[in-house]
Motif scaffolding. Sequence first.
Motif, PDB file in Angstrom:
ATOM      1  N   ASP A   1      13.870   1.824  -2.447  1.00 13.26           N
ATOM      2  CA  ASP A   1      13.141   2.517  -1.260  1.00 13.26           C
ATOM      3  C   ASP A   1      12.125   2.090  -0.354  1.00 13.26           C
ATOM      4  O   ASP A   1      11.953   2.190   0.955  1.00 13.26           O
ATOM      5  N   GLN A   2      11.121   1.087  -0.937  1.00 10.22           N
ATOM      6  CA  GLN A   2      10.292   0.545  -0.121  1.00 10.22           C
ATOM      7  C   GLN A   2      10.664  -0.913   0.551  1.00 10.22           C
ATOM      8  O   GLN A   2       9.929  -1.610   0.988  1.00 10.22           O
ATOM      9  N   GLY A   3      11.779  -1.329   0.035  1.00 11.97           N
ATOM     10  CA  GLY A   3      12.400  -2.458   0.939  1.00 11.97           C
ATOM     11  C   GLY A   3      12.137  -3.778   0.018  1.00 11.97           C
ATOM     12  O   GLY A   3      12.447  -4.819   0.679  1.00 11.97           O
ATOM     13  N   TYR A   4      11.992  -3.690  -1.166  1.00 12.04           N
ATOM     14  CA  TYR A   4      12.191  -4.969  -1.817  1.00 12.04           C
ATOM     15  C   TYR A   4      13.226  -5.659  -2.133  1.00 12.04           C
ATOM     16  O   TYR A   4      14.469  -4.552  -2.319  1.00 12.04           O
ATOM     17  N   TYR A   5      13.318  -6.802  -2.528  1.00  8.60           N
ATOM     18  CA  TYR A   5      14.608  -7.368  -2.790  1.00  8.60           C
ATOM     19  C   TYR A   5      15.138  -6.691  -4.280  1.00  8.60           C
ATOM     20  O   TYR A   5      16.160  -6.498  -4.468  1.00  8.60           O
ATOM     21  N   ASP A   6      14.156  -6.518  -5.087  1.00  8.59           N
ATOM     22  CA  ASP A   6      14.424  -5.781  -6.475  1.00  8.59           C
ATOM     23  C   ASP A   6      12.926  -5.629  -7.117  1.00  8.59           C
ATOM     24  O   ASP A   6      12.015  -5.869  -6.586  1.00  8.59           O
ATOM     25  N   GLN A   7      13.186  -5.250  -8.307  1.00  4.01           N
ATOM     26  CA  GLN A   7      12.201  -4.708  -8.916  1.00  4.01           C
ATOM     27  C   GLN A   7      11.165  -5.834  -9.423  1.00  4.01           C
ATOM     28  O   GLN A   7      10.072  -5.513  -9.300  1.00  4.01           O
ATOM     29  N   SER A   8      11.513  -6.960  -9.705  1.00  9.28           N
ATOM     30  CA  SER A   8      10.690  -8.040 -10.064  1.00  9.28           C
ATOM     31  C   SER A   8       9.955  -8.569  -8.880  1.00  9.28           C
ATOM     32  O   SER A   8       8.824  -8.809  -8.964  1.00  9.28           O
ATOM     33  N   HIS A   9      10.710  -8.340  -7.543  1.00 13.81           N
ATOM     34  CA  HIS A   9       9.855  -8.828  -6.329  1.00 13.81           C
ATOM     35  C   HIS A   9       8.720  -7.871  -6.384  1.00 13.81           C
ATOM     36  O   HIS A   9       7.664  -8.394  -5.885  1.00 13.81           O
ATOM     37  N   MET A  10       8.809  -6.470  -6.397  1.00 17.33           N
ATOM     38  CA  MET A  10       7.764  -5.305  -6.008  1.00 17.33           C
ATOM     39  C   MET A  10       6.630  -5.765  -7.260  1.00 17.33           C
ATOM     40  O   MET A  10       5.424  -5.641  -6.956  1.00 17.33           O
TER      41      MET A  10
ATOM     42  N   SER B   1       0.677  -1.243   0.105  1.00 16.98           N
ATOM     43  CA  SER B   1      -0.060   0.132   0.054  1.00 16.98           C
ATOM     44  C   SER B   1       0.934   1.234  -0.053  1.00 16.98           C
ATOM     45  O   SER B   1       0.810   2.308  -0.515  1.00 16.98           O
ATOM     46  N   ALA B   2       1.925   1.083   0.785  1.00 11.91           N
ATOM     47  CA  ALA B   2       2.938   2.348   0.955  1.00 11.91           C
ATOM     48  C   ALA B   2       3.487   2.548  -0.343  1.00 11.91           C
ATOM     49  O   ALA B   2       3.702   3.735  -0.844  1.00 11.91           O
ATOM     50  N   THR B   3       3.811   1.520  -1.092  1.00 14.41           N
ATOM     51  CA  THR B   3       4.255   1.588  -2.470  1.00 14.41           C
ATOM     52  C   THR B   3       3.524   2.286  -3.560  1.00 14.41           C
ATOM     53  O   THR B   3       3.938   3.037  -4.077  1.00 14.41           O
ATOM     54  N   LEU B   4       2.299   1.764  -3.616  1.00 14.65           N
ATOM     55  CA  LEU B   4       1.308   2.400  -4.532  1.00 14.65           C
ATOM     56  C   LEU B   4       1.320   3.886  -4.121  1.00 14.65           C
ATOM     57  O   LEU B   4       1.132   4.471  -5.251  1.00 14.65           O
ATOM     58  N   GLN B   5       1.163   4.462  -2.937  1.00 15.21           N
ATOM     59  CA  GLN B   5       0.922   5.673  -2.742  1.00 15.21           C
ATOM     60  C   GLN B   5       2.033   6.466  -3.143  1.00 15.21           C
ATOM     61  O   GLN B   5       2.119   7.701  -3.584  1.00 15.21           O
ATOM     62  N   HIS B   6       3.334   5.847  -2.730  1.00 17.91           N
ATOM     63  CA  HIS B   6       4.466   6.626  -3.255  1.00 17.91           C
ATOM     64  C   HIS B   6       4.418   6.894  -4.916  1.00 17.91           C
ATOM     65  O   HIS B   6       4.883   7.875  -5.546  1.00 17.91           O
ATOM     66  N   ALA B   7       4.014   5.834  -5.451  1.00 14.85           N
ATOM     67  CA  ALA B   7       3.914   5.643  -7.072  1.00 14.85           C
ATOM     68  C   ALA B   7       3.071   6.566  -7.469  1.00 14.85           C
ATOM     69  O   ALA B   7       3.404   7.508  -8.607  1.00 14.85           O
ATOM     70  N   MET B   8       2.124   7.038  -6.889  1.00 12.90           N
ATOM     71  CA  MET B   8       1.059   8.004  -7.296  1.00 12.90           C
ATOM     72  C   MET B   8       1.652   9.468  -7.221  1.00 12.90           C
ATOM     73  O   MET B   8       1.406  10.271  -7.917  1.00 12.90           O
ATOM     74  N   GLU B   9       2.554   9.622  -6.274  1.00 10.73           N
ATOM     75  CA  GLU B   9       2.896  10.937  -5.808  1.00 10.73           C
ATOM     76  C   GLU B   9       4.152  11.278  -6.843  1.00 10.73           C
ATOM     77  O   GLU B   9       4.406  12.460  -7.361  1.00 10.73           O
ATOM     78  N   ALA B  10       4.859  10.075  -7.472  1.00 11.80           N
ATOM     79  CA  ALA B  10       5.996  10.312  -8.141  1.00 11.80           C
ATOM     80  C   ALA B  10       6.043   9.340  -9.327  1.00 11.80           C
ATOM     81  O   ALA B  10       6.627   8.209  -9.384  1.00 11.80           O
ATOM     82  N   PRO B  11       5.116   9.342 -10.411  1.00  8.95           N
ATOM     83  CA  PRO B  11       4.523   8.450 -11.240  1.00  8.95           C
ATOM     84  C   PRO B  11       6.071   8.313 -12.098  1.00  8.95           C
ATOM     85  O   PRO B  11       6.140   7.197 -13.017  1.00  8.95           O
ATOM     86  N   THR B  12       6.948   9.176 -12.247  1.00 12.01           N
ATOM     87  CA  THR B  12       7.947   9.051 -13.164  1.00 12.01           C
ATOM     88  C   THR B  12       9.226   8.501 -12.181  1.00 12.01           C
ATOM     89  O   THR B  12      10.343   8.195 -13.277  1.00 12.01           O
ATOM     90  N   GLU B  13       9.196   8.122 -11.298  1.00  9.94           N
ATOM     91  CA  GLU B  13      10.447   7.516 -10.398  1.00  9.94           C
ATOM     92  C   GLU B  13      10.917   6.203 -11.142  1.00  9.94           C
ATOM     93  O   GLU B  13       9.923   5.406 -11.121  1.00  9.94           O
ATOM     94  N   PRO B  14      12.018   5.952 -11.599  1.00 10.21           N
ATOM     95  CA  PRO B  14      12.354   4.689 -12.050  1.00 10.21           C
ATOM     96  C   PRO B  14      11.891   3.372 -10.868  1.00 10.21           C
ATOM     97  O   PRO B  14      11.883   3.609  -9.758  1.00 10.21           O
ATOM     98  N   GLY B  15      11.284   2.304 -11.511  1.00  9.40           N
ATOM     99  CA  GLY B  15      10.634   1.367 -10.569  1.00  9.40           C
ATOM    100  C   GLY B  15      11.853   0.753  -9.732  1.00  9.40           C
ATOM    101  O   GLY B  15      11.560   0.299  -8.534  1.00  9.40           O
ATOM    102  N   ALA B  16      13.028   0.674 -10.267  1.00  8.94           N
ATOM    103  CA  ALA B  16      14.286   0.110  -9.439  1.00  8.94           C
ATOM    104  C   ALA B  16      14.272   0.965  -8.459  1.00  8.94           C
ATOM    105  O   ALA B  16      14.814   0.483  -7.153  1.00  8.94           O
ATOM    106  N   HIS B  17      14.380   2.427  -8.437  1.00  7.93           N
ATOM    107  CA  HIS B  17      14.559   3.042  -7.059  1.00  7.93           C
ATOM    108  C   HIS B  17      13.418   2.877  -6.188  1.00  7.93           C
ATOM    109  O   HIS B  17      13.562   3.066  -4.898  1.00  7.93           O
TER     110      HIS B  17
END
Length: 276
Positions: free
Chosen positions: A221-230, A201-217
């Motif tokens: 930031d949200q504590g996932y192992y990597d982008q595929s985990h997210m 849920s926190a990841t979704l909310q951050h993505a809404m705030e910064a839609p252009t932020e690279p997925g890896a970043h």
Amino acid sequence: MQRFVPPPRDLQPWLEGAVAVDSPAELHGSQFPAMVGSMLVVRLEGEVLRGGMALPAAAWISASTVATAYAHRGRVRAVGLMLRPEAVASLLAPGRGIVNGARPMAAMAGTSWALAEQAIRAAPDDDARIGALWQFMRQERAAQAQCEERLAHARALLDHACANAQGTAPRVGWGLRQFERRFVAEWGMTPKQFQVIARFSATLQHAMEAPTEPGAHLAADQGYYDQSHMARDMRRLAGQPLQGLVKEAARRSPSAHWPLQVGAQVRQAVDSPRRR
């Protein structure tokens, strides 16, 4: 289509806020992601179905561990409260341990709800209806002698559940299995499930705030192992990839993903006092 209202200061321990929804007849459904909180909803017009079954006109909708689709029949107007996980444990005891479910509010709060619903339906506009919902919550808090004690207990369980990346830190004096049993008894999900959905849920909310932020970043930031985990969590808990969700939430025309827009407003309301 929807309007978010932050909660009054005295109700912030129990509520994320209130929402007024006016969904046009051409919007045939709503898509909700998994969530750790619950909702109290009073429908004023239209019909809403989940899994082919009509929801009560006044319902408590529990936390969910899966994405949930609702079908609409006709124009749907409603007002509701977004409840923190602590609210069920401390104020709405009949909802303890329920997940992925819904209950009539009459079964959740009895005669006190009947009076509140009368006031809500008699109110002249959405602001007055939301005010009546605020008042119902205040009355429930005042009527329950151990409310504050139960709130403190619920917060302790939640704090321990999120104390580490595994969501399994036991309370002092409890064994791990005892802690997990108590947690499941309160929220119907394990501490690990709670932690995963809260991070999602926190990841979704951050993505809404910064839609252009690279997925890896974002993943880092949200504590996932990597982008595929997210990405796996997004598909499993929201039903589609993150970028698709962000685009849906950004639409100005009516979208079934309007709950994501409300979630972004919740985040803004939480952050705005910190920026002052």
